[in-house]
Structure formats: C-alpha cells, structure tokens
Motif scaffolding. Sequence first.
Motif, short mmCIF file in Angstrom:
data_model
loop_
_atom_site.label_atom_id
_atom_site.label_comp_id
_atom_site.label_asym_id
_atom_site.label_seq_id
_atom_site.Cartn_x
_atom_site.Cartn_y
_atom_site.Cartn_z
N PRO A 90 0.51 -20.45 -18.28
CA PRO A 90 0.16 -19.17 -18.96
C PRO A 90 0.67 -17.95 -18.20
O PRO A 90 1.00 -16.94 -18.81
CB PRO A 90 -1.37 -19.22 -19.01
N ALA A 91 0.71 -18.05 -16.90
CA ALA A 91 1.23 -16.95 -16.09
C ALA A 91 1.82 -17.54 -14.82
O ALA A 91 1.23 -18.43 -14.21
CB ALA A 91 0.13 -15.95 -15.74
N HIS A 92 3.00 -17.07 -14.47
CA HIS A 92 3.66 -17.55 -13.27
C HIS A 92 3.14 -16.80 -12.04
O HIS A 92 2.89 -15.59 -12.10
CB HIS A 92 5.17 -17.37 -13.38
N ALA A 93 3.00 -17.54 -10.95
CA ALA A 93 2.58 -16.94 -9.68
C ALA A 93 3.19 -17.74 -8.55
O ALA A 93 3.07 -18.98 -8.54
CB ALA A 93 1.06 -16.91 -9.58
N PRO A 94 3.85 -17.13 -7.61
CA PRO A 94 4.20 -15.69 -7.63
C PRO A 94 5.32 -15.42 -8.61
O PRO A 94 6.06 -16.34 -8.98
CB PRO A 94 4.61 -15.43 -6.20
N ALA A 95 5.46 -14.15 -9.00
CA ALA A 95 6.49 -13.76 -9.97
C ALA A 95 7.16 -12.49 -9.47
O ALA A 95 6.62 -11.77 -8.61
CB ALA A 95 5.86 -13.54 -11.34
N ALA A 96 8.33 -12.22 -10.01
CA ALA A 96 9.10 -11.04 -9.57
C ALA A 96 8.36 -9.73 -9.88
O ALA A 96 8.48 -8.75 -9.13
CB ALA A 96 10.47 -11.04 -10.22
N TYR A 97 7.60 -9.72 -10.99
CA TYR A 97 6.93 -8.47 -11.33
C TYR A 97 5.73 -8.18 -10.40
O TYR A 97 5.09 -7.13 -10.52
CB TYR A 97 6.50 -8.45 -12.80
N ASP A 98 5.44 -9.11 -9.48
CA ASP A 98 4.41 -8.82 -8.47
C ASP A 98 4.84 -7.73 -7.51
O ASP A 98 4.03 -7.26 -6.68
CB ASP A 98 4.08 -10.09 -7.69
N VAL A 99 6.12 -7.34 -7.61
CA VAL A 99 6.57 -6.21 -6.79
C VAL A 99 5.76 -4.95 -7.10
O VAL A 99 5.71 -4.00 -6.31
CB VAL A 99 8.08 -5.98 -7.02
N ALA A 100 5.07 -4.95 -8.25
CA ALA A 100 4.21 -3.81 -8.59
C ALA A 100 3.10 -3.62 -7.56
O ALA A 100 2.63 -2.50 -7.32
CB ALA A 100 3.61 -4.01 -9.99
N VAL A 101 2.66 -4.75 -6.94
CA VAL A 101 1.65 -4.65 -5.89
C VAL A 101 2.18 -3.84 -4.71
O VAL A 101 1.48 -2.99 -4.15
CB VAL A 101 1.19 -6.05 -5.46
N LEU A 102 3.43 -4.12 -4.33
CA LEU A 102 4.03 -3.38 -3.22
C LEU A 102 4.23 -1.90 -3.58
O LEU A 102 4.01 -1.01 -2.75
CB LEU A 102 5.36 -4.01 -2.83
N PHE A 103 4.63 -1.65 -4.84
CA PHE A 103 4.78 -0.26 -5.28
C PHE A 103 3.45 0.48 -5.24
O PHE A 103 3.37 1.64 -4.82
CB PHE A 103 5.37 -0.22 -6.69
N ALA A 104 2.39 -0.20 -5.68
CA ALA A 104 1.07 0.43 -5.67
C ALA A 104 0.60 0.69 -4.24
O ALA A 104 0.03 1.76 -3.93
CB ALA A 104 0.07 -0.46 -6.41
N MET A 105 0.83 -0.29 -3.35
CA MET A 105 0.45 -0.09 -1.95
C MET A 105 1.24 1.07 -1.34
O MET A 105 0.68 1.91 -0.62
CB MET A 105 0.72 -1.36 -1.16
N MET A 106 2.52 1.14 -1.64
CA MET A 106 3.34 2.23 -1.12
C MET A 106 2.83 3.58 -1.62
O MET A 106 2.82 4.58 -0.88
CB MET A 106 4.80 2.02 -1.55
N SER A 107 2.38 3.64 -2.86
CA SER A 107 1.86 4.89 -3.41
C SER A 107 0.59 5.33 -2.70
O SER A 107 0.39 6.51 -2.41
CB SER A 107 1.59 4.72 -4.91
N VAL A 108 -0.28 4.36 -2.40
CA VAL A 108 -1.51 4.70 -1.67
C VAL A 108 -1.19 5.24 -0.28
O VAL A 108 -1.75 6.24 0.17
CB VAL A 108 -2.44 3.47 -1.59
N VAL A 109 -0.28 4.56 0.42
CA VAL A 109 0.06 4.99 1.78
C VAL A 109 0.69 6.37 1.77
O VAL A 109 0.41 7.22 2.64
CB VAL A 109 1.00 3.96 2.43
N HIS A 110 1.54 6.63 0.80
CA HIS A 110 2.31 7.87 0.80
C HIS A 110 1.54 9.05 0.21
O HIS A 110 1.67 10.19 0.69
CB HIS A 110 3.61 7.66 0.03
N HIS A 111 0.73 8.81 -0.83
CA HIS A 111 0.13 9.92 -1.58
C HIS A 111 -1.37 10.08 -1.36
O HIS A 111 -1.92 11.12 -1.75
CB HIS A 111 0.39 9.73 -3.08
N SER A 112 -2.02 9.12 -0.78
CA SER A 112 -3.47 9.24 -0.63
C SER A 112 -3.82 10.30 0.40
O SER A 112 -3.17 10.44 1.43
CB SER A 112 -4.07 7.90 -0.21
N ARG A 113 -4.90 11.08 0.12
CA ARG A 113 -5.38 12.10 1.03
C ARG A 113 -6.49 11.59 1.94
O ARG A 113 -6.93 12.31 2.84
CB ARG A 113 -5.89 13.31 0.23
N THR A 114 -6.97 10.39 1.69
CA THR A 114 -8.03 9.81 2.50
C THR A 114 -7.42 9.06 3.68
O THR A 114 -6.56 8.20 3.48
CB THR A 114 -8.89 8.85 1.66
#
Length: 434
Positions: A90-114
């Motif tokens: 039903p869903a592949h794991a791991p998959a190439a679109y899991d790169v979204a996790v890295l993008f989200a983590m990068m956004s938190v590190v770069h843009h978070s004020r906390t």
Amino acid sequence: MTEESRAPVPWIAPSGRYARVLGRAVDVALALAVLVAAYDYAGEHDLLLGALMALALLARRKRPGTVMAVVMALALAQFLLHDPAVDPPPAHAPAAYDVAVLFAMMSVVHHSRTPWMPYAAGGAVLLATGAASFGVPLLGLDGFGDGQSLLIFWGLTLTVWLTAFALHTRRLYAESQAARARHAEREQEQRARLAAVRERAEIARELHDVVAHSLAVMILQADGAGAVLRTSPDMAESALKTIAATGRDAIDDMHRIVRVLREGRPGTQGAGEDRRLVTLDEIETVADRARTAGLTVDLSVDVDQGRLSPAEEMTAFRIVQECLTNTLRHAGSGARVDIRVREDDGTLLIDVTDDGGGALAGRAPVGESGGNGLVGMRERVELAGGAFEAGPRLGSGWHVRASVPVRTKTPVAARTSAGTGNPEATRTSVRTER
C-alpha cells in the motif's frame, strides 16, 4: 543613510519583494520534487502521502514546526502502511518522497525562532530513521533496513542539519548586523537632531541677547536725544554717538552669528581669526551704555585674570547684559542696578539687583517679552552646570542670581587690566553712580 546602508545587496542575500518571490519559488520547487518522486511509486497510498507532504511544505517558512509535525506524521503513516507481503505494498518505505522529512527538518533549523527547535527536529529525524531501520519490538513493528543503511540515513540527516544550521547562523548574524546598522543610523539621526536643537537654542540666545540689548539701548538713547535735541545739543550728540557705537557692535555680532549659520560652526574657513571674543572686561562697556541710557549702575567685578574660560566669561557677560536690558525695558531710566561678579572657591557668582525704578514688584510688564531673556539666562547657566534663580524682590525691583562652577584651573594669564602692569591683576570695577 550611511554608506553601508546604500551598499548594493549581494545576489545571495536578496531583500524585499525579490526575497519573497524567490522564497515562494523555492517552496514550490521543493513541493513539486516531492510530488514527482511520489508519482513514480505504484502503491495505493504513495501518491496521496507524497501529495500531502508536498502541500505541507508550501507553509514551511511561516509554520516550520507545524509542517515538521505533519510531515513526520505522514511518514509514520507510510511506515505503518508498508507491508512487504503485499505486491505492490500500500505504501513503500523507505521511498524517495521521504526527502520531504529532510526538507521539513531543514526548514525548522533555518526558520524557527525557538532556540531548542532545531535540536529537537534533528533528534526526531534520527530517532525516526533508527526506528524505521530496526523496528519497534514493543509495538510488533519490524524494520526494513540494516546498520549500513542506518549509517547512510544518519549521515545524510546530519549533513542536511549542519548545512541548515550554518545557514541559520548566517541569517541570525546578518539580522544582527542589520539591526545594529539601523540602531546606529537612528542614533546618528538622533544625535544630529539634538545637535541641531542645541545649535538653534544657542543661536536664539545669541540673537536675543544682541538684538534685545542693542535695541533697548538705542531706543532709549533715541528718545532722550529727541527730547534734548533743541535744549541741549551736546547731550543729543552724545546719545547719537552711543546709538552709533551700539549699532556697530550689534552688526559685528550679527555678522558673527550669520557666519556660524552659513559655515556650520564658529571659526571655520577663517571666521575664527576675526571673531570677537566677549570677556568680562566688556561688562564695563555695557554698564556705561546703560548709564548713558539713564540707569544708575553700581558694578563690581572681582575675578582673577585668566581664571575663567572663554565660555564662562561669555556666560557672565550675557547674564549681566540681559539683566541690564530687562531693567531698561521694564523699569526704565532712573532705576538703580547693583551688579556683583566674583569668583569664590571655584564658583563664579553673579548677583544683579535693581530697584525697579520705584515701582512695586509685579507691577512692571515683565511678561511682555515672552520670557525669552530669563529662559536664555537659565539655559546658559544650566549648560555650564550651574544654578540660576530670578524673581521679584520684596517691595520693588528684581533680582537675578547665578552660580557657575569654574572648570578651568589654569595659571593666571599674563594679560593685564587696563592701566595695570601686574599679570596677577584682579579685575575690580570702581563703583560709580551716574
């Protein structure tokens, strides 16, 4: 604005509208990359999960923490839906679109004020990849990787995290530099405004002192000359000479003030060479003019030569001059003025008292001038760090008292008083009543 604020902005650090447009284009590009990566999988839920991750990434700048939580939740659903026994799962794991996790983590590190959010995001991704590789035995979930794949995932995660953290540090440094530049610019503008205000106040005091005193003497002398023109030509001639001398001195002072206005500061471009410095010796001059205008002036100046700085001598002279002007305007001719200027234990003391020409205190129209004279005297004394007091006397007249700390402790100067060859001379005016 400073030269630094006018400097062109590098292309790697766009600002304003261009930064917003470029940031939105990057967000769309990342979302499309995740969506295209999910499109290549044949699982029933792969495309849906990838589309939701891509949609969440569009808000990664404004809500980085929320986007991280949503993407991690979708990755958990992907892990739970993965079933190797089904082909296709039903869903592949791991998959190439899991790169979204890295993008989200990068956004938190770069843009978070906390401050703690970047570390929490990196730790969450490391724990999630570890759980996905080796499974969660307590929940009966098997992993789909091994130690080698875990090292690859962790190495990639740390690389992305360190890159994002470096960008985050650079952004904070740039913001601090910009804030410091804005603060310095505001401080410079504030200093310029304060300097302009002080300069306007100083010029206003000088104009008032020069114009008010000179006009008061000239008007009274002109009235007196007109009254005795036919009966006493000699007195009229003396009054006219006083008017001419007062007018010439006033013009010289006005020229000096105009040079200050044009050149920005006194003494620039050769103006200081012919600038007339006002000293205590000139108090006798204004006292003589007040006497010719009809006042009875008792003057005493007891200050060692060279004891005062030019600014302190100017302050004393202007206070005495303004007091005589006020007496002429409000008490009129016939009033008596006692002037005492002395230096005592490092303090310049100025005491001026008049009898109001016999009028009761408060009867004279003191307020007609708008109080500029008293305000100017008070400002001069306060700028010198002294104390000022002025008010009506009991009965009739007015008194003015000022004390100014003597900041200059220089040896006695080699200049002498008129008619005295002693460099230790003390200026003491003979008390006269004319």
